[in-house]
Scaffold this motif. Structure first.
Motif, short mmCIF file in Angstrom:
data_model
loop_
_atom_site.label_atom_id
_atom_site.label_comp_id
_atom_site.label_asym_id
_atom_site.label_seq_id
_atom_site.Cartn_x
_atom_site.Cartn_y
_atom_site.Cartn_z
N VAL A 170 -27.89 -26.01 41.83
CA VAL A 170 -27.49 -25.83 43.23
C VAL A 170 -26.54 -24.64 43.31
O VAL A 170 -25.59 -24.56 42.52
N PRO A 171 -26.76 -23.70 44.23
CA PRO A 171 -25.85 -22.55 44.35
C PRO A 171 -24.41 -22.99 44.63
O PRO A 171 -24.18 -23.99 45.31
N SER A 172 -23.46 -22.23 44.11
CA SER A 172 -22.05 -22.56 44.30
C SER A 172 -21.68 -22.64 45.78
O SER A 172 -20.82 -23.45 46.17
N GLU A 173 -22.31 -21.82 46.59
CA GLU A 173 -21.98 -21.79 48.02
C GLU A 173 -22.40 -23.07 48.73
O GLU A 173 -21.99 -23.31 49.87
N ASN A 174 -23.22 -23.90 48.08
CA ASN A 174 -23.64 -25.17 48.65
C ASN A 174 -22.89 -26.35 48.04
O ASN A 174 -23.35 -27.49 48.10
N MET A 175 -21.72 -26.07 47.47
CA MET A 175 -21.00 -27.07 46.69
C MET A 175 -19.54 -27.19 47.14
O MET A 175 -18.87 -26.19 47.38
N PHE A 176 -19.08 -28.43 47.24
CA PHE A 176 -17.68 -28.74 47.51
C PHE A 176 -17.18 -29.64 46.40
O PHE A 176 -17.87 -30.58 45.98
N LEU A 177 -15.98 -29.37 45.90
CA LEU A 177 -15.36 -30.21 44.90
C LEU A 177 -14.18 -30.93 45.53
O LEU A 177 -13.34 -30.31 46.18
N GLY A 178 -14.14 -32.24 45.32
CA GLY A 178 -13.08 -33.03 45.93
C GLY A 178 -12.35 -33.90 44.93
O GLY A 178 -12.79 -34.05 43.78
N ASN A 179 -11.25 -34.45 45.35
CA ASN A 179 -10.47 -35.39 44.55
C ASN A 179 -11.22 -36.72 44.55
O ASN A 179 -10.89 -37.65 45.28
N GLY A 180 -12.26 -36.77 43.72
CA GLY A 180 -13.20 -37.87 43.75
C GLY A 180 -14.13 -37.73 44.95
O GLY A 180 -13.87 -36.95 45.88
N SER A 181 -15.24 -38.47 44.95
CA SER A 181 -16.13 -38.46 46.11
C SER A 181 -15.44 -39.02 47.35
O SER A 181 -15.85 -38.73 48.48
N ASP A 182 -14.39 -39.82 47.12
CA ASP A 182 -13.67 -40.40 48.26
C ASP A 182 -13.09 -39.33 49.17
O ASP A 182 -13.00 -39.52 50.39
N GLU A 183 -12.66 -38.20 48.61
CA GLU A 183 -12.14 -37.13 49.47
C GLU A 183 -13.24 -36.57 50.36
O GLU A 183 -13.02 -36.31 51.55
N ALA A 184 -14.43 -36.40 49.79
CA ALA A 184 -15.55 -35.90 50.59
C ALA A 184 -15.91 -36.88 51.70
O ALA A 184 -16.21 -36.48 52.83
N ILE A 185 -15.89 -38.17 51.40
CA ILE A 185 -16.18 -39.19 52.41
C ILE A 185 -15.16 -39.11 53.54
O ILE A 185 -15.52 -39.13 54.73
N ASP A 186 -13.89 -39.00 53.19
CA ASP A 186 -12.85 -38.93 54.21
C ASP A 186 -13.00 -37.67 55.07
O ASP A 186 -12.83 -37.72 56.30
N ILE A 187 -13.33 -36.55 54.44
CA ILE A 187 -13.51 -35.31 55.20
C ILE A 187 -14.68 -35.43 56.17
O ILE A 187 -14.61 -34.92 57.31
N LEU A 188 -15.74 -36.11 55.78
CA LEU A 188 -16.87 -36.30 56.69
C LEU A 188 -16.42 -37.01 57.97
O LEU A 188 -16.82 -36.63 59.07
#
Length: 352
Positions: free
Chosen positions: A70-88
Motif C-alpha cells: 500500500v502506498p505510504s500516502e494511503n497510510m496512517f499510523l496511530g497509537n494502536g488501532s484505537d487512535e484511528a477508531i477515535d479519530i473516525l
C-alpha cells in the motif's frame, strides 16, 4: 453511488486549521535545530531522544509500504488501532446527532469510543453463523448514519466475514465502511487493502500487536484514500508516534521471516488445539477460526474460567456477550501453554 467526503465531515473538522509543528514547517536537511525548544544537550539515555520524532513517520511508512503493498500516502499510523477508531468518530460523527452501526458480537472499543464521543450506537447482531445481516443493517440506516464497523476476522468469534457482503455495503452505503483486520495475518482471506482503489469510502484497520508481536509498542495502521488519510493527519496530535516506537518498529520490520514462521506455527497450534478440544464431551461447539484464538462453547464456562484463573491461566469469558452464550475465547499459545491449558480443562471436568 457517488461518495462525497466533504459532506460526511463534521463542519468543525472541514474548517479546521491543524496545529503546525516546527518539523512540519521545515523541509530539508539541517545540523542545528533551534526551533522547537528542545534540550540541545541530549537525553539521559544510551540513545538521544531529545528531538521530537517525525510527525508523519515517513521511514516507518516507507518500510511498511513494501510489506503491505500500500502506498505510504494511503497510510496512517496511530497509537494502536484505537487512535484511528477515535479519530473516525471525531472526524465524521457530530455528538448527539449522528450514529454508527456495529455488528455484535464484535470488538468492544467501537462502542466505547462512541460513548466517549457521545455518538449513538445502533446494534445489528450478526446472524447465527456470525455473518452480516444485510437486511437488518439496511433497516438500521438513516440520514445520520456515518460509519459501519466490521471486524474480519471477527473478534470474538474468529471467523472471517463474507467479503461479498462487505462489498455490498461499500457499494450501497454513502458513509464510511471500516474493515478491522487486526487478525488478517492468520487468515487465508485476501485483505481489503487491495480494494482501496475501488472504494473511496473504505477504511481498513490493521495492527502490529498480534502477528508481529509488538503489542507493547502500540502501533496501529489505517489504510484509506489519500483524502481520508489527510483528514486523519489533520486531527491527530502533532507527534502521536514516539521516536522509541518508530526506531523499534523499523528494526522489527526487517525480521518479517521470523513473523511468518510464528504465523505458521500459530495456525498449526490452533488446529491442534481445536482437535484436542473437540474430543472433550463437555465442548459443545468450536467456531471455525481465521484468527489466533478460538471461541469455544462448553459446559459451565464460568466455573472453568475461575478454575483456570486459580491455576494462573487466563482466558476470556465471553459467555454474557450476544450470540456467545456459554463461550470462552481462548488465545492460541505455545505448544507447552496449550498442553497445560488442555490438562487443566480435563482436570476441571473430571473433578465435577
Amino acid at each position: 453511488m457517488s461518495f462525497d467526503l466533504n459532506a460526511l465531515l463534521r463542519d468543525n473538522i472541514r474548517n479546521l486549521v491543524p496545529y503546525s509543528s516546527a518539523r512540519d514547517e521545515f523541509k530539508g536537511e539541517a545540523s542545528v535545530f533551534l526551533d522547537a525548544n528542545e534540550n540541545a544537550f541530549g537525553s539521559p539515555l544510551p540513545h538521544d531522544y531529545n528531538r521530537y520524532p517525525d510527525p508523519l513517520q515517513h521511514q516507518v511508512k516507507h518500510k511498511l509500504s513494501k510489506i503491505k503493498g500500500v502506498p505510504s500516502e494511503n497510510m496512517f499510523l496511530g497509537n494502536g488501532s484505537d487512535e484511528a477508531i477515535d479519530i473516525l468518530y471525531r472526524a465524521f460523527c457530530t455528538p448527539k446527532l449522528d450514529n454508527v452501526i456495529i455488528v455484535p458480537p464484535t470488538y468492544g472499543m467501537y462502542e466505547v469510543s462512541a460513548n466517549i464521543n457521545d455518538v449513538q450506537v445502533r446494534k445489528v447482531n450478526l446472524t447465527p453463523d456470525f455473518q452480516l445481516d444485510l437486511d437488518g443493517i439496511a433497516d438500521a440506516l438513516d440520514m445520520h448514519t456515518k460509519i459501519i464497523f466490521i471486524c474480519s476476522p471477527n473478534n470474538p468469534t474468529g471467523n472471517s466475514i463474507n467479503p461479498l457482503d462487505i462489498e455490498t455495503l461499500l457499494l450501497n452505503f454513502k458513509g464510511i465502511v471500516v474493515v478491522d483486520e487486526a487478525y488478517i495475518n492468520y487468515s487465508k482471506q485476501k485483505s481489503f487493502t487491495y480494494s482501496l482503489p475501488e472504494f473511496p469510502n473504505l477504511v481498513v484497520l490493521q495492527t502490529l500487536s498480534k502477528a508481529w508481536g509488538l503489542a507493547a509498542l502500540r502501533l496501529g495502521l489505517a489504510f484509506a484514500s489519500k483524502e481520508i488519510i489527510a483528514v486523519f493527519n489533520k486531527i491527530k496530535p502533532p507527534y502521536n508516534i514516539n521516536q522509541a516506537t518508530q526506531d523499534l518498529v523499523l528494526e522489527a520490520l526487517d525480521n518479517y521471516s521470523i513473523v511468518n514462521e510464528w504465523i505458521k506455527e500459530t495456525i498449526q497450534e490452533r488446529e491442534a488445539l481445536v482437535t484436542q478440544l473437540a474430543n472433550l464431551s463437555q465442548v459443545e461447539h468450536i467456531t471455525p477460526s481465521d484468527a489466533n484464538f478460538v471461541l469455544v462453547k462448553l459446559e459451565d464456562p464460568r466455573g472453568l474460567y475461575d478454575a483456570l484463573v486459580n491455576q494462573g491461566i487466563i482466558v476470556r469469558d465471553r459467555s454474557k456477550v450476544a450470540l456467545c452464550e456459554g463461550c470462552l475465547r481462548i488465545t492460541v499459545g505455545t505448544k507447552n501453554e496449550n498442553e497445560k491449558l488442555l490438562a487443566e480443562i480435563q482436570s476441571f471436568y473430571k473433578s465435577k
